[in-house]
Design a protein around this motif. Structure first.
Motif, short mmCIF file in Angstrom:
data_model
loop_
_atom_site.label_atom_id
_atom_site.label_comp_id
_atom_site.label_asym_id
_atom_site.label_seq_id
_atom_site.Cartn_x
_atom_site.Cartn_y
_atom_site.Cartn_z
N VAL A 1 0.55 -0.92 -0.18
CA VAL A 1 0.24 -0.16 0.14
C VAL A 1 0.51 1.53 0.39
O VAL A 1 0.63 2.40 -0.86
CB VAL A 1 -0.82 -0.42 0.92
CG1 VAL A 1 -1.36 1.72 1.94
CG2 VAL A 1 -2.11 -1.27 0.97
N GLY A 2 2.30 1.06 0.64
CA GLY A 2 2.88 2.79 0.97
C GLY A 2 4.10 2.89 -0.11
O GLY A 2 3.36 3.10 -1.10
N TYR A 3 3.87 1.51 -1.19
CA TYR A 3 4.85 2.06 -2.00
C TYR A 3 4.04 2.05 -3.34
O TYR A 3 4.17 3.16 -3.75
CB TYR A 3 5.35 0.30 -2.62
CG TYR A 3 6.41 0.72 -4.19
CD1 TYR A 3 7.42 1.06 -4.61
CD2 TYR A 3 5.89 -0.65 -5.22
CE1 TYR A 3 7.92 1.02 -5.28
CE2 TYR A 3 6.37 0.00 -6.36
CZ TYR A 3 8.10 1.14 -6.14
OH TYR A 3 8.71 0.48 -7.47
N GLY A 4 2.29 1.38 -3.36
CA GLY A 4 1.44 1.98 -4.16
C GLY A 4 1.06 3.67 -4.24
O GLY A 4 1.12 4.07 -5.35
N GLN A 5 1.16 3.69 -2.89
CA GLN A 5 0.32 4.96 -2.61
C GLN A 5 1.72 6.27 -3.20
O GLN A 5 1.30 6.99 -4.31
CB GLN A 5 0.31 5.49 -1.41
CG GLN A 5 -1.04 4.59 -0.29
CD GLN A 5 -2.31 5.17 -1.49
OE1 GLN A 5 -2.21 6.15 -2.09
NE2 GLN A 5 -3.62 5.00 -0.64
N SER A 6 2.64 5.97 -2.93
CA SER A 6 3.35 6.58 -3.45
C SER A 6 4.03 7.19 -5.10
O SER A 6 3.80 7.98 -6.08
CB SER A 6 5.45 6.23 -2.70
OG SER A 6 5.17 5.56 -3.85
N LYS A 7 4.16 5.40 -5.96
CA LYS A 7 3.55 5.80 -6.88
C LYS A 7 2.88 6.44 -7.87
O LYS A 7 2.50 7.48 -8.73
CB LYS A 7 3.83 4.29 -7.39
CG LYS A 7 5.34 3.75 -7.36
CD LYS A 7 6.54 4.24 -8.83
CE LYS A 7 8.04 4.25 -7.89
NZ LYS A 7 8.61 4.93 -8.22
N ALA A 8 1.46 5.98 -6.88
CA ALA A 8 0.45 6.89 -8.18
C ALA A 8 0.38 8.27 -7.40
O ALA A 8 -0.24 8.70 -7.78
CB ALA A 8 -0.94 6.25 -6.92
N ALA A 9 1.01 8.56 -6.21
CA ALA A 9 1.07 10.44 -6.25
C ALA A 9 1.89 10.74 -7.39
O ALA A 9 1.32 11.82 -7.48
CB ALA A 9 1.30 10.36 -4.88
N PHE A 10 3.06 10.02 -8.13
CA PHE A 10 3.83 10.26 -8.52
C PHE A 10 2.54 10.34 -10.04
O PHE A 10 3.42 11.49 -10.35
CB PHE A 10 4.97 9.76 -8.89
CG PHE A 10 6.31 9.40 -9.76
CD1 PHE A 10 7.08 11.02 -9.68
CD2 PHE A 10 6.01 8.90 -10.57
CE1 PHE A 10 8.03 10.81 -10.54
CE2 PHE A 10 6.90 9.05 -11.37
CZ PHE A 10 8.28 10.15 -12.07
N MET A 11 2.62 9.42 -10.58
CA MET A 11 1.72 9.72 -11.77
C MET A 11 1.21 10.19 -11.59
O MET A 11 0.58 10.82 -12.86
CB MET A 11 1.89 8.25 -12.10
CG MET A 11 2.13 6.70 -12.46
SD MET A 11 1.82 5.27 -12.69
CE MET A 11 1.62 4.52 -11.15
N ARG A 12 -0.21 10.59 -10.32
CA ARG A 12 -0.62 11.96 -10.75
C ARG A 12 0.23 13.20 -11.10
O ARG A 12 -1.07 14.17 -11.73
CB ARG A 12 -1.22 11.70 -9.17
CG ARG A 12 -2.69 12.44 -9.86
CD ARG A 12 -4.38 12.54 -8.29
NE ARG A 12 -4.19 10.82 -8.58
CZ ARG A 12 -4.19 9.89 -8.12
NH1 ARG A 12 -3.72 10.32 -6.76
NH2 ARG A 12 -4.47 8.34 -7.90
N GLN A 13 1.09 13.00 -10.56
CA GLN A 13 1.89 14.36 -10.59
C GLN A 13 1.91 14.95 -11.98
O GLN A 13 2.36 16.08 -12.49
CB GLN A 13 2.99 14.16 -9.56
CG GLN A 13 3.20 15.67 -9.65
CD GLN A 13 5.00 16.15 -8.14
OE1 GLN A 13 4.83 14.99 -7.71
NE2 GLN A 13 5.01 16.27 -8.01
N MET A 14 2.52 13.41 -12.63
CA MET A 14 3.16 13.35 -13.64
C MET A 14 1.72 13.83 -15.29
O MET A 14 2.15 14.35 -15.38
CB MET A 14 3.76 12.49 -13.67
CG MET A 14 4.42 11.96 -15.91
SD MET A 14 4.78 10.72 -16.11
CE MET A 14 3.54 10.28 -17.50
#
Lengths: 361, 285
Positions: free
Chosen positions: A144-157
């Motif tokens: 969950v932690g890893y998924g959230q961090s990647k999701a946040a990064f992609m959303r920003q992108m």
């Protein structure tokens, strides 16, 4: 014989002996001798030695053409053009490769989410692995932690690209696909986080499998967008201009000269003067007609055209399969024997006069 | 003057179909038909793949690229995972572009379906070492481990389709496209085991057709694409089975080739007539 020549001859002989022994000895003996286990590494070593020729060629080019430029010998401007082209192509290719490597690692980081989720499920089903890995709750927490961090990064992108996106329809479609996949993934991830899964029962396993599907889609969408982005980078475009726009076209232009030379040769040299030349010309014409037999159908020649369409490819096939194969086999057998002789001479260093001090002296 | 006129005639003959984009039907080639059937009959189960060697560069791209395209299109349509690689360092660009273009064309043709890198195909890049490398490849027990990383530096094990490829027995088809001499022979000679030899098909330039035929005759080669003409007939077969397949550009190129063949034959006849007349005049004189 100087020591360098001796060393080269010994290494050449030993190299040949190694491959001869490897070819002749049975596998069981090779295993006992420890050769079989190490053969891949040894032959990779030979390949590496061969690949060094590229570096050697590069040094040779730099030294040869560099000297021409420094001493302003005749044709130095051509040498300068060659070295500048070499340096530019080398730099652009390296830069493009590094960019594509970075892009691949980024894609991989996103694809890992789905694979990790899938691994959690499979490890839990495997009794032998269940106790060797951290607990399900710990692993899901990490997921969950890893998924959230990647999701946040992609959303920003997505947001930054959305703002700067031009009117390219295909890129907008890729971005929309990523946005949808990202929203779906976020829903799955939030569901998993709120359920606080401690073990994988039937219901929880379904939740995890659903997340795997969402993460896989996200990985695919992100990969498609990044690969598309990669083609638009400055170095990718430069590479396209230099390679596709210049190098490929120059190479094709060189080969296309062959077409006009063959045409001139056909007119000037393909003369029927003897029975042999008549046979050769007939064979050439039949092979060509067989290759373009559809022309006979288009010319509306009635039954003659249909017969020619059916018959000529068969004759062409026969010419290529029978007389041509017989002649080529004879040529190849002869070349093979000559090649074997040359290989033996090289193996025994009879051919390697260039390494010998006798020649230089 | 005579020579320049011949050059001009040839250039015009090749240029007309390309400039006006008209095409004629391709001619039937038995070798291409055999190859189509061979690829159609390939059955690839889980972990089984096709190895496609694209051993060509800018020099023969005009002939070899259409061949590579039809082979890859057929394999992609049949959903056979493909590893593309090359023994020729200048093939690097085509290894990247051709499969990606075919995948993009198929995705456009069939919305909702996808052919993605790492799933439909993977690029193992340039493989140096010639015969030595080919022997190692044939002897490898795990091809994923042998290749190690793809052209982008990613480990094969990161792509589920290509993570555990096994040995040569998992290679159901080997396709090789080249205009170089001696490259294709390496595969025939060394890419085999005493108890397994994968199905092998080959795309060659017109110049190397005679050499390839000896392997076709000996059944070491199971299918052959002869120059652009072979690719054109193959694309016609693809179109018959998949009407949405696009082959217009290839047929235009093939038409240029047909016209140049006709011109060539006319030049041979004209050359002989001129030669005969000159010989008569000199003997009379």
């Amino acid at each position: 014989m100087d020591p360098r020549t001796k060393l080269i001859r010994i290494v050449t002989l030993l190299g040949g002996v190694y491959f001869l022994v490897y070819f002749l000895l049975p596998k069981s003996v090779l295993l006992q001798l420890g050769i079989q286990q190490n053969h891949e590494s040894i032959s990779n070593g030979f390949i590496v030695v061969g690949a060094m020729a590229i570096g050697l060629g590069l040094i040779n080019l730099l030294v040869g053409h560099g000297a021409k430029i420094v001493f302003k010998r005749a044709g130095w401007s051509n040498s300068a053009a060659l070295l500048i082209a070499l340096a530019v192509m080398f730099f652009v290719t390296c830069a493009q490769w590094v960019g594509s490597l970075q892009s691949s690692y980024d894609i991989r980081e996103v694809q890992l989410i789905g694979e990790f989720a899938s691994r959690i499920v499979s490890d839990d089903q495997d009794a032998s692995r269940r106790d060797t890995v951290p607990s399900v709750s710990q692993r899901i927490g990490a997921l969950v932690g890893y998924g959230q961090s990647k999701a946040a990064f992609m959303r920003q992108m997505v947001e930054s690209q959305d703002a700067s996106l031009d009117s390219q329809e295909s890129r907008r479609a890729l971005l929309d696909e990523l946005r949808i996949a990202l929203n779906e993934f976020q829903v799955g991830l939030d569901g998993l986080e709120s359920s606080r899964v401690a073990s994988l029962g039937e219901g929880n396993r379904a939740v995890m499998e659903d997340l795997v599907a969402r993460a896989t889609r996200l990985g695919g969408a992100y990969s498609a967008l990044r690969q598309s982005d990669q083609t638009l980078t400055l170095f990718s475009r430069l590479y396209g201009v230099l390679y596709d726009g210049l190098f490929v076209q120059l190479g094709a232009a060189m080969f296309s000269l062959l077409g006009v030379y063959i045409a001139a040769a056909a007119y000037r040299a393909f003369r029927v003067k003897t029975v042999e030349s008549a046979l050769m010309m007939s064979a050439a014409v039949i092979v060509m007609l067989g290759q373009i037999s559809a022309v006979f159908l288009m010319l509306h020649l009635g039954s003659f055209g249909e017969e020619a369409y059916r018959f000529l490819p068969k004759v062409r096939q026969w010419l290529l399969e029978v007389p041509n194969s017989a002649a080529f086999r004879a040529i190849r057998l002869g070349a093979g024997v000559a090649g074997l002789m040359l290989a033996i001479r090289m193996w025994l260093s009879i051919e390697s006069k260039s390494f010998s001090s006798d020649k230089r002296g | 003057m005579e020579r320049r006129l011949i050059y001009l005639i040839m250039i015009v003959a090749v240029a007309i179909p390309i400039l006006f984009e008209f095409s004629w039907a391709p001619s039937r080639l038995v070798s291409a038909e055999r190859m189509y059937q061979v690829i159609e009959d390939v059955r690839a189960g889980e972990g089984e793949i096709a190895l496609v060697w694209l051993d060509f560069g800018p020099g023969t791209i005009a002939e070899n690229q259409p061949q590579a395209e039809v082979i890859l299109e057929h394999l992609f349509r049949r959903r056979i995972p493909v590893v593309v690689l090359s023994q020729y360092q200048l093939a690097e660009a085509v290894l990247n572009s051709i499969p990606a273009d075919i995948a993009s064309r198929l995705e456009h043709e069939m919305p909702g379906q996808s052919w993605r890198y790492g799933e439909a195909w993977i690029n193992a890049g340039y493989q140096p070492g010639g015969a030595q490398m080919m022997q190692n490849l044939a002897a490898a027990e795990n091809l994923s481990k042998y290749f190690g990383r793809d052209v982008n530096g990613m480990p094969f094990t990161h792509y589920p389709t290509f993570a555990a490829l096994g040995g040569i027995e998992k290679v159901k088809l080997v396709a090789e496209v080249t205009g170089l001499v001696g490259v294709f022979d390496t595969i025939i000679q060394f890419f085999q085991k005493s108890d397994y030899r994968p199905t092998l098909v080959h795309g060659c330039t017109s110049i190397t057709i005679p050499e390839a035929y000896i392997f076709l005759d000996s059944k070491q080669l199971h299918g052959l694409l002869e120059g652009i003409a072979g690719a054109a007939w193959y694309s016609e077969l693809l179109k018959r089975n998949h009407p949405e397949s696009q082959n217009d550009r290839l047929l235009v190129r093939n038409t240029a080739l047909i016209i140049s063949h006709l011109v060539l034959m006319m030049l041979i006849v004209a050359g002989n007539i001129v030669g005969f007349v000159r010989a008569r005049r000199s003997s009379d004189g």
